[in-house]
Design a protein around this motif. Structure first.
Motif, PDB file in Angstrom:
ATOM      1  N   LYS A 198       0.859  -1.199   0.000  1.00 60.03           N
ATOM      2  CA  LYS A 198       0.000   0.000   0.000  1.00 60.03           C
ATOM      3  C   LYS A 198       0.884   1.234   0.000  1.00 60.03           C
ATOM      4  O   LYS A 198       1.706   1.415   0.915  1.00 60.03           O
ATOM      5  N   VAL A 199       0.717   2.051  -1.032  1.00 62.42           N
ATOM      6  CA  VAL A 199       1.570   3.231  -1.154  1.00 62.42           C
ATOM      7  C   VAL A 199       0.724   4.494  -1.290  1.00 62.42           C
ATOM      8  O   VAL A 199      -0.409   4.455  -1.757  1.00 62.42           O
ATOM      9  N   LEU A 200       1.351   5.608  -0.874  1.00 60.44           N
ATOM     10  CA  LEU A 200       0.718   6.924  -1.025  1.00 60.44           C
ATOM     11  C   LEU A 200       1.530   7.746  -2.011  1.00 60.44           C
ATOM     12  O   LEU A 200       2.763   7.799  -1.904  1.00 60.44           O
ATOM     13  N   VAL A 201       0.843   8.349  -2.984  1.00 64.05           N
ATOM     14  CA  VAL A 201       1.509   9.313  -3.863  1.00 64.05           C
ATOM     15  C   VAL A 201       0.956  10.700  -3.514  1.00 64.05           C
ATOM     16  O   VAL A 201      -0.201  11.007  -3.800  1.00 64.05           O
ATOM     17  N   ALA A 202       1.791  11.510  -2.858  1.00 59.10           N
ATOM     18  CA  ALA A 202       1.399  12.882  -2.520  1.00 59.10           C
ATOM     19  C   ALA A 202       1.744  13.763  -3.718  1.00 59.10           C
ATOM     20  O   ALA A 202       2.879  13.732  -4.201  1.00 59.10           O
ATOM     21  N   GLY A 203       0.758  14.507  -4.198  1.00 59.47           N
ATOM     22  CA  GLY A 203       0.930  15.221  -5.464  1.00 59.47           C
ATOM     23  C   GLY A 203       0.523  14.340  -6.629  1.00 59.47           C
ATOM     24  O   GLY A 203       0.960  14.533  -7.765  1.00 59.47           O
ATOM     25  N   GLY A 204      -0.348  13.361  -6.334  1.00 64.80           N
ATOM     26  CA  GLY A 204      -0.773  12.395  -7.353  1.00 64.80           C
ATOM     27  C   GLY A 204      -1.630  12.995  -8.453  1.00 64.80           C
ATOM     28  O   GLY A 204      -1.807  12.388  -9.511  1.00 64.80           O
ATOM     29  N   GLY A 205      -2.161  14.195  -8.236  1.00 61.71           N
ATOM     30  CA  GLY A 205      -2.942  14.865  -9.283  1.00 61.71           C
ATOM     31  C   GLY A 205      -2.057  15.671 -10.219  1.00 61.71           C
ATOM     32  O   GLY A 205      -2.545  16.288 -11.161  1.00 61.71           O
ATOM     33  N   GLY A 206      -0.741  15.648  -9.976  1.00 58.28           N
ATOM     34  CA  GLY A 206       0.179  16.435 -10.789  1.00 58.28           C
ATOM     35  C   GLY A 206       0.816  15.610 -11.906  1.00 58.28           C
ATOM     36  O   GLY A 206       0.449  14.457 -12.152  1.00 58.28           O
TER      37      GLY A 206
ATOM     38  N   GLN B 257       0.575  -2.487  -7.325  1.00 53.94           N
ATOM     39  CA  GLN B 257       0.541  -1.924  -5.983  1.00 53.94           C
ATOM     40  C   GLN B 257      -0.824  -1.256  -5.731  1.00 53.94           C
ATOM     41  O   GLN B 257      -1.499  -0.839  -6.671  1.00 53.94           O
ATOM     42  N   TRP B 258      -1.195  -1.193  -4.447  1.00 52.99           N
ATOM     43  CA  TRP B 258      -2.432  -0.471  -4.070  1.00 52.99           C
ATOM     44  C   TRP B 258      -2.041   0.975  -3.808  1.00 52.99           C
ATOM     45  O   TRP B 258      -1.157   1.247  -2.997  1.00 52.99           O
ATOM     46  N   VAL B 259      -2.687   1.908  -4.528  1.00 56.24           N
ATOM     47  CA  VAL B 259      -2.234   3.297  -4.490  1.00 56.24           C
ATOM     48  C   VAL B 259      -3.323   4.246  -3.981  1.00 56.24           C
ATOM     49  O   VAL B 259      -4.441   4.254  -4.491  1.00 56.24           O
ATOM     50  N   ARG B 260      -2.937   5.047  -2.982  1.00 53.55           N
ATOM     51  CA  ARG B 260      -3.772   6.194  -2.576  1.00 53.55           C
ATOM     52  C   ARG B 260      -3.078   7.440  -3.113  1.00 53.55           C
ATOM     53  O   ARG B 260      -1.860   7.577  -3.001  1.00 53.55           O
TER      54      ARG B 260
ATOM     55  N   ILE C 205      -4.917  16.361   7.540  1.00 55.78           N
ATOM     56  CA  ILE C 205      -5.008  15.669   6.241  1.00 55.78           C
ATOM     57  C   ILE C 205      -3.788  14.752   6.078  1.00 55.78           C
ATOM     58  O   ILE C 205      -3.915  13.583   5.693  1.00 55.78           O
ATOM     59  N   ALA C 206      -2.621  15.271   6.426  1.00 50.64           N
ATOM     60  CA  ALA C 206      -1.401  14.443   6.304  1.00 50.64           C
ATOM     61  C   ALA C 206      -1.536  13.191   7.169  1.00 50.64           C
ATOM     62  O   ALA C 206      -1.216  12.082   6.735  1.00 50.64           O
ATOM     63  N   ARG C 207      -2.024  13.357   8.381  1.00 53.30           N
ATOM     64  CA  ARG C 207      -2.179  12.193   9.276  1.00 53.30           C
ATOM     65  C   ARG C 207      -3.163  11.188   8.693  1.00 53.30           C
ATOM     66  O   ARG C 207      -2.946   9.985   8.749  1.00 53.30           O
ATOM     67  N   SER C 208      -4.251  11.684   8.109  1.00 50.87           N
ATOM     68  CA  SER C 208      -5.270  10.736   7.620  1.00 50.87           C
ATOM     69  C   SER C 208      -4.774   9.975   6.380  1.00 50.87           C
ATOM     70  O   SER C 208      -5.087   8.795   6.228  1.00 50.87           O
ATOM     71  N   VAL C 209      -3.993  10.606   5.522  1.00 49.27           N
ATOM     72  CA  VAL C 209      -3.629   9.905   4.274  1.00 49.27           C
ATOM     73  C   VAL C 209      -2.486   8.902   4.447  1.00 49.27           C
ATOM     74  O   VAL C 209      -2.298   8.033   3.599  1.00 49.27           O
ATOM     75  N   VAL C 210      -1.711   9.000   5.521  1.00 49.20           N
ATOM     76  CA  VAL C 210      -0.626   8.018   5.705  1.00 49.20           C
ATOM     77  C   VAL C 210      -1.095   6.769   6.452  1.00 49.20           C
ATOM     78  O   VAL C 210      -0.341   5.798   6.566  1.00 49.20           O
TER      79      VAL C 210
ATOM     80  N   LEU D 199       6.236  14.202   6.853  1.00 51.03           N
ATOM     81  CA  LEU D 199       7.265  13.475   7.612  1.00 51.03           C
ATOM     82  C   LEU D 199       6.794  13.162   9.017  1.00 51.03           C
ATOM     83  O   LEU D 199       6.962  12.044   9.510  1.00 51.03           O
ATOM     84  N   ASP D 200       6.201  14.158   9.673  1.00 48.52           N
ATOM     85  CA  ASP D 200       5.751  13.939  11.040  1.00 48.52           C
ATOM     86  C   ASP D 200       4.675  12.861  11.077  1.00 48.52           C
ATOM     87  O   ASP D 200       4.745  11.914  11.872  1.00 48.52           O
ATOM     88  N   ALA D 201       3.707  12.994  10.172  1.00 49.35           N
ATOM     89  CA  ALA D 201       2.610  12.012  10.152  1.00 49.35           C
ATOM     90  C   ALA D 201       3.141  10.632   9.779  1.00 49.35           C
ATOM     91  O   ALA D 201       2.760   9.619  10.375  1.00 49.35           O
ATOM     92  N   GLY D 202       4.023  10.586   8.778  1.00 46.50           N
ATOM     93  CA  GLY D 202       4.555   9.302   8.309  1.00 46.50           C
ATOM     94  C   GLY D 202       5.335   8.579   9.393  1.00 46.50           C
ATOM     95  O   GLY D 202       5.157   7.375   9.608  1.00 46.50           O
ATOM     96  N   ALA D 203       6.199   9.312  10.079  1.00 47.27           N
ATOM     97  CA  ALA D 203       7.010   8.678  11.127  1.00 47.27           C
ATOM     98  C   ALA D 203       6.102   8.153  12.246  1.00 47.27           C
ATOM     99  O   ALA D 203       6.286   7.039  12.747  1.00 47.27           O
ATOM    100  N   ARG D 204       5.112   8.954  12.634  1.00 42.06           N
ATOM    101  CA  ARG D 204       4.198   8.523  13.709  1.00 42.06           C
ATOM    102  C   ARG D 204       3.381   7.298  13.310  1.00 42.06           C
ATOM    103  O   ARG D 204       3.071   6.444  14.132  1.00 42.06           O
ATOM    104  N   ALA D 205       3.008   7.236  12.027  1.00 42.27           N
ATOM    105  CA  ALA D 205       2.132   6.137  11.584  1.00 42.27           C
ATOM    106  C   ALA D 205       2.928   4.875  11.239  1.00 42.27           C
ATOM    107  O   ALA D 205       2.350   3.860  10.859  1.00 42.27           O
ATOM    108  N   GLY D 206       4.256   4.944  11.329  1.00 43.39           N
ATOM    109  CA  GLY D 206       5.071   3.755  11.048  1.00 43.39           C
ATOM    110  C   GLY D 206       5.287   3.488   9.573  1.00 43.39           C
ATOM    111  O   GLY D 206       5.506   2.346   9.168  1.00 43.39           O
ATOM    112  N   VAL D 207       5.235   4.556   8.765  1.00 45.90           N
ATOM    113  CA  VAL D 207       5.568   4.396   7.337  1.00 45.90           C
ATOM    114  C   VAL D 207       7.005   3.886   7.234  1.00 45.90           C
ATOM    115  O   VAL D 207       7.886   4.314   7.980  1.00 45.90           O
TER     116      VAL D 207
END
Ligand code: NAD
Length: 328
Positions: free
Chosen positions: A3-11, A26-29, A56-61, A101-109
Motif C-alpha cells: 500500500k503506497v501513497l503518492v502525494a501530489g498524485g494529481g500532478g 501496488q495499491w495506491v492512494r 489531512i497528512a495524518r489521515s492519508v498516511v 514526515l511527522d505524520a509518516g514517522a508517527r504512523a510507522g511508514v
C-alpha cells in the motif's frame, strides 16, 4: 500487495508514477489539491486534500507502507524565478514536507521518497553555460539561485534528519527538468519544453515566437517515463541519495526551439525577450546514479519531445475549439 501513497498524485510526475505503480500491482492512494486535469485517475483511492493541514497528512498516511512525496507549490521559471511567489513557495512546500514526515514517522511508514530539484545547486557553478557543475557533492557551501531551491535543500535535510532520528528510511532524488505529456502546458506555471511546444504549435509557418533570455542558456531535459523508472529503482535500492535524476544531454534553449519547430514541420523566427531564466547553464551529472543504480537514460531527447509536442498540439487544438465555442 504493497500500500503506497503518492502525494501530489494529481500532478504531472505523480500521475505518471501512479500509472506505473498500478501496472506493478501496488495499491495506491493519491492525495492532491486537485484531480489530474489530463488523464483518468487510476489510483485505488483519490483524496482531494491540502497537505498543509496536519490532519489531512495524518489521515492519508494511515495504513501506508511507502510514501512518494511529490506535492509542492511548483511551476516553471515564470512562477518560481520572478520573486513574486517566494513566500508562498517556501511556506507551502515546507509545510507539506513537515506534515508528511511527522505524520509518516508517527504512523510507522517504512520508506519515504522525496522529490528534490537541481535548483539546490549553487549559482557559482552554473554561470558558464558550457561547463556547469552539478555533482551531488557540489551542493555546499549552499547558494541556490531561488527560494524554491532553498526550500528543497531545507527539506532534503529534514528528510535525512527524520531518517537519523525517527526510524524511517528515506530516498532523495534531485530532478533535472522532467518533461512529457500530461504536464502543465499553459497558465503561467509551465516549464520551458511545454511553453516552447505550445508557442510553436500556435505559430503559423514563418511566424515569430517570443523566448525568454538570449537562447544561449543551457539545460538538459529528461522524459517523464525515464524519471519514473529511476524513482522506482531508487525506492527499491538500499541507496538513500541525494542523487541526480536527469539527462546529461545538454542543449541551448535555441537548440530546443529548433528541435521542436523541426518536429512541428514549421519554420519559426525567434524573438528573444527579457524574462526570468534562472542560471546560465545546468546539466545533470549522472556518475553517482550510474554507479549506485546502474541507470542511464535510454532515449534521445527528440523522441520524448515528439510525444510531448503532439500531446500539447492536441490539447491546444481542443482548448482553441473551446475558445471559439464560448465566443460564438
Ligand atoms: P506538478 O505541479 O505537476 O505536481 C505537484 C502537485 O502537488 C500538483 O498537482 C499540486 O496540486 C500538488 N500540491 C501542491 N500543493 C499541495 C498541497 N498543499 N496539498 C496537496 N497537494 C498539493 O509538478 P511536477 O512537475 O509533477 O513535480 C513533482 C515534484 O517534482 C515537485 O515536488 C517538484 O518540485 C519536483 N521537481 C519537478 C521537476 C520537473 O521538471 N517537473 C524538476 C525538479 C523537481
Amino acid at each position: 500487495m504493497k500500500k503506497v501513497l503518492v502525494a501530489g498524485g494529481g500532478g504531472f510526475i505523480g500521475g505518471h508514477l501512479i500509472k506505473r505503480l498500478k501496472r506493478e500491482g501496488q495499491w495506491v492512494r493519491s492525495v492532491d489539491l486537485k484531480h489530474n486535469e489530463f488523464s483518468a485517475e487510476v489510483a485505488d483511492e483519490c483524496v482531494i486534500g491540502d497537505l498543509r493541514d496536519p490532519a489531512i497528512a495524518r489521515s492519508v498516511v494511515e495504513g501506508i507502507e511507502d510514501v512518494y512525496q511529490l506535492a509542492a507549490d511548483m511551476g516553471g521559471a515564470g512562477y518560481l524565478f520572478t520573486g513574486e511567489n517566494d513566500a508562498a513557495v517556501m511556506h507551502n512546500s515546507a509545510a507539506i514536507n513537515l506534515n508528511i514526515l511527522d505524520a509518516g514517522a508517527r504512523a510507522g511508514v517504512r520508506k519515504l521518497f522525496y522529490s528534490s530539484s537541481a535548483c539546490v545547486y549553487p549559482q557559482r557553478n552554473q554561470r558558464d553555460p558550457n561547463n556547469p557543475k552539478c555533482s551531488e557533492d557540489s551542493v555546499y557551501p549552499a547558494d541556490p539561485d531561488s527560494e524554491y531551491g532553498w526550500e528543497k535543500l531545507f527539506s532534503e535535510r529534514l528528510y535525512f534528519a527524520y531518517e537519523r532520528n525517527c526510524g524511517v528510511e528515506v530516498r532523495v532524488a534531485r530532478f533535472h527538468n522532467i518533461f512529457g505529456p500530461e504536464g502543465t502546458w499553459t497558465g503561467g506555471r509551465e516549464k520551458a519544453p511545454a511553453a516552447i511546444c505550445r508557442k510553436v504549435c500556435a505559430a503559423a509557418d514563418g511566424d515569430e515566437i517570443e523566448v525568454w533570455g538570449d537562447g544561449r542558456q543551457t539545460r538538459s531535459f529528461l522524459y517523464v517515463d525515464e524519471c519514473v523508472e529511476c524513482v522506482r529503482r531508487l525506492m527499491e535500492s538500499s541507496f538513500s541519495g541525494p542523487v541526480n535524476i536527469g539527462s546529461e544531454t545538454m542543449v541551448t534553449i535555441e537548440e530546443l526551439v529548433r528541435m521542436v519547430s523541426d518536429i512541428a514541420g514549421k519554420r519559426v523566427l525567434i524573438k528573444y525577450v527579457p524574462g526570468p531564466t534562472g542560471v546560465r547553464g545546468r546539466n545533470s551529472d549522472n556518475r553517482l546514479i550510474r554507479e549506485k543504480l546502474g541507470w542511464a537514460p535510454s532515449d534521445p531527447l527528440r523522441t520524448g519531445l515528439e510525444v510531448t509536442y503532439h500531446w500539447i498540439a492536441g490539447a491546444w487544438a481542443k482548448a482553441s475549439q473551446g475558445v471559439v465555442r464560448t465566443s460564438v
